[in-house]
Design a protein around this motif. Structure first.
Motif, mmCIF file in Angstrom:
data_model
loop_
_atom_site.group_PDB
_atom_site.id
_atom_site.type_symbol
_atom_site.label_atom_id
_atom_site.label_comp_id
_atom_site.label_asym_id
_atom_site.label_seq_id
_atom_site.Cartn_x
_atom_site.Cartn_y
_atom_site.Cartn_z
ATOM 1 N N GLY A 78 0.827 -1.202 0.000
ATOM 2 C CA GLY A 78 0.000 0.000 0.000
ATOM 3 C C GLY A 78 0.856 1.244 0.000
ATOM 4 O O GLY A 78 2.031 1.207 0.366
ATOM 5 N N GLY A 79 0.262 2.370 -0.398
ATOM 6 C CA GLY A 79 0.991 3.632 -0.435
ATOM 7 C C GLY A 79 0.577 4.570 0.670
ATOM 8 O O GLY A 79 -0.611 4.715 0.976
ATOM 9 N N ALA A 80 1.572 5.236 1.294
ATOM 10 C CA ALA A 80 1.310 6.189 2.376
ATOM 11 C C ALA A 80 0.437 5.563 3.453
ATOM 12 O O ALA A 80 -0.614 6.081 3.828
ATOM 13 N N GLU A 104 13.221 6.627 -4.564
ATOM 14 C CA GLU A 104 13.132 6.933 -5.997
ATOM 15 C C GLU A 104 11.695 7.250 -6.391
ATOM 16 O O GLU A 104 11.434 8.207 -7.139
ATOM 17 N N LEU A 105 10.757 6.464 -5.885
ATOM 18 C CA LEU A 105 9.344 6.708 -6.170
ATOM 19 C C LEU A 105 8.908 8.063 -5.618
ATOM 20 O O LEU A 105 8.181 8.814 -6.282
ATOM 21 N N ALA A 110 7.034 13.387 -6.595
ATOM 22 C CA ALA A 110 7.075 14.808 -6.246
ATOM 23 C C ALA A 110 7.147 15.664 -7.501
ATOM 24 O O ALA A 110 6.432 16.664 -7.632
ATOM 25 N N TYR A 111 8.002 15.267 -8.437
ATOM 26 C CA TYR A 111 8.131 16.066 -9.655
ATOM 27 C C TYR A 111 6.853 15.990 -10.487
ATOM 28 O O TYR A 111 6.399 17.002 -11.019
ATOM 29 N N ALA A 112 6.263 14.791 -10.587
ATOM 30 C CA ALA A 112 5.027 14.655 -11.355
ATOM 31 C C ALA A 112 3.909 15.487 -10.737
ATOM 32 O O ALA A 112 3.121 16.133 -11.453
ATOM 33 N N GLY A 140 9.234 20.287 1.639
ATOM 34 C CA GLY A 140 9.552 18.900 1.315
ATOM 35 C C GLY A 140 9.836 18.710 -0.168
ATOM 36 O O GLY A 140 10.091 19.660 -0.905
ATOM 37 N N ARG A 141 9.752 17.461 -0.609
ATOM 38 C CA ARG A 141 10.101 17.125 -1.986
ATOM 39 C C ARG A 141 9.239 17.866 -3.004
ATOM 40 O O ARG A 141 9.732 18.403 -3.991
#
Length: 226
Positions: A78-80, A104-105, A110-112, A140-141
């Motif tokens: 799961g994420g977060a 890396e993810l 963050a950029y996306a 943050g990122r």
């Protein structure tokens, strides 16, 4: 999650879906068959209420208690994942892994996220970003990615954050730093044409927004800041 399902299928994996809409697969399964899976992938974020996974179907997904009980031997990804969900998984004897801890993810996401937010602002504003005054809340990122993108476009970025090291770093890249302290709480400057918040805490209250002009777009990228 629909995109993840498609990518896994393209790699030759047998993919079943539950409470996913719109679904790229006709292979819907009931919770009772989750025990047959090799792995179960939860969305990002995995949950918002700590009790049910985030899902696209109106009737809602089954609870984690039911899901964990049906698939005790299957690893979950799961994420977060919030602490309360880790506690539920541990109590049920389930192995739960948070894929959103992968560095890396995190950087790519963050950029996306920053790029999508800037694209929205470019579509929403009646002016170009070059020369526009914009605010970024957080350090943050995502905030760092936003500052780099916005300054590259020629925007005048004011960065509001509590981290003096991050502020100093981004000031060297063109952002105007504004250190937040207990004595200097957040009050967004008058004249900002857009605000990007990257913090999850409810920091953008009436006092923080008091000087903004009506109609100023606020992009809440952290969830729950306003």
């Amino acid at each position: 999650m629909a995109r993840v399902s498609c990518l896994l299928k393209e790699r030759g994996m047998s993919v079943h879906t539950l409470a996913l809409s719109p679904s790229p697969s006709e292979m819907h399964i009931p919770p009772s068959r989750l025990c047959e899976m090799s792995a179960i992938v939860l969305p990002l974020p995995a949950t918002r209420d700590g009790t049910h996974p985030c899902a696209g179907k109106e009737e809602g997904p089954p609870s984690f208690d039911d899901i964990f009980a049906a698939a005790k031997e299957v690893p979950f990804f799961g994420g977060a994942v919030p602490p309360v969900l880790f506690d539920r998984a541990k109590a049920a004897g389930v192995r739960l892994i948070d894929y959103y801890l992968d560095e890396e993810l995190l950087e790519k996401n963050a950029y996306a996220t920053a790029e999508a937010a800037v694209a929205m602002a470019m579509a929403d504003l009646p002016i170009v970003l070059r020369g526009a005054r914009v605010g970024v809340v957080g350090s943050g990122r995502i905030a760092r990615a936003l500052c780099l993108l916005l300054t590259a476009l020629g925007a005048h970025v004011t960065l509001y954050a509590r981290n003096p090291v991050a502020l100093a770093s981004l000031a060297g890249r063109g952002a105007c730093p504004h250190l937040l302290t207990k004595e200097r709480p957040l009050v967004l400057d008058e004249g900002l044409r857009a605000v990007f918040s990257t913090v999850p805490a409810p920091i953008l209250d009436a006092a923080a927004l008091a000087k903004l002009k009506r109609g100023t777009p606020i992009y809440d990228l952290g969830g729950g800041a306003v």
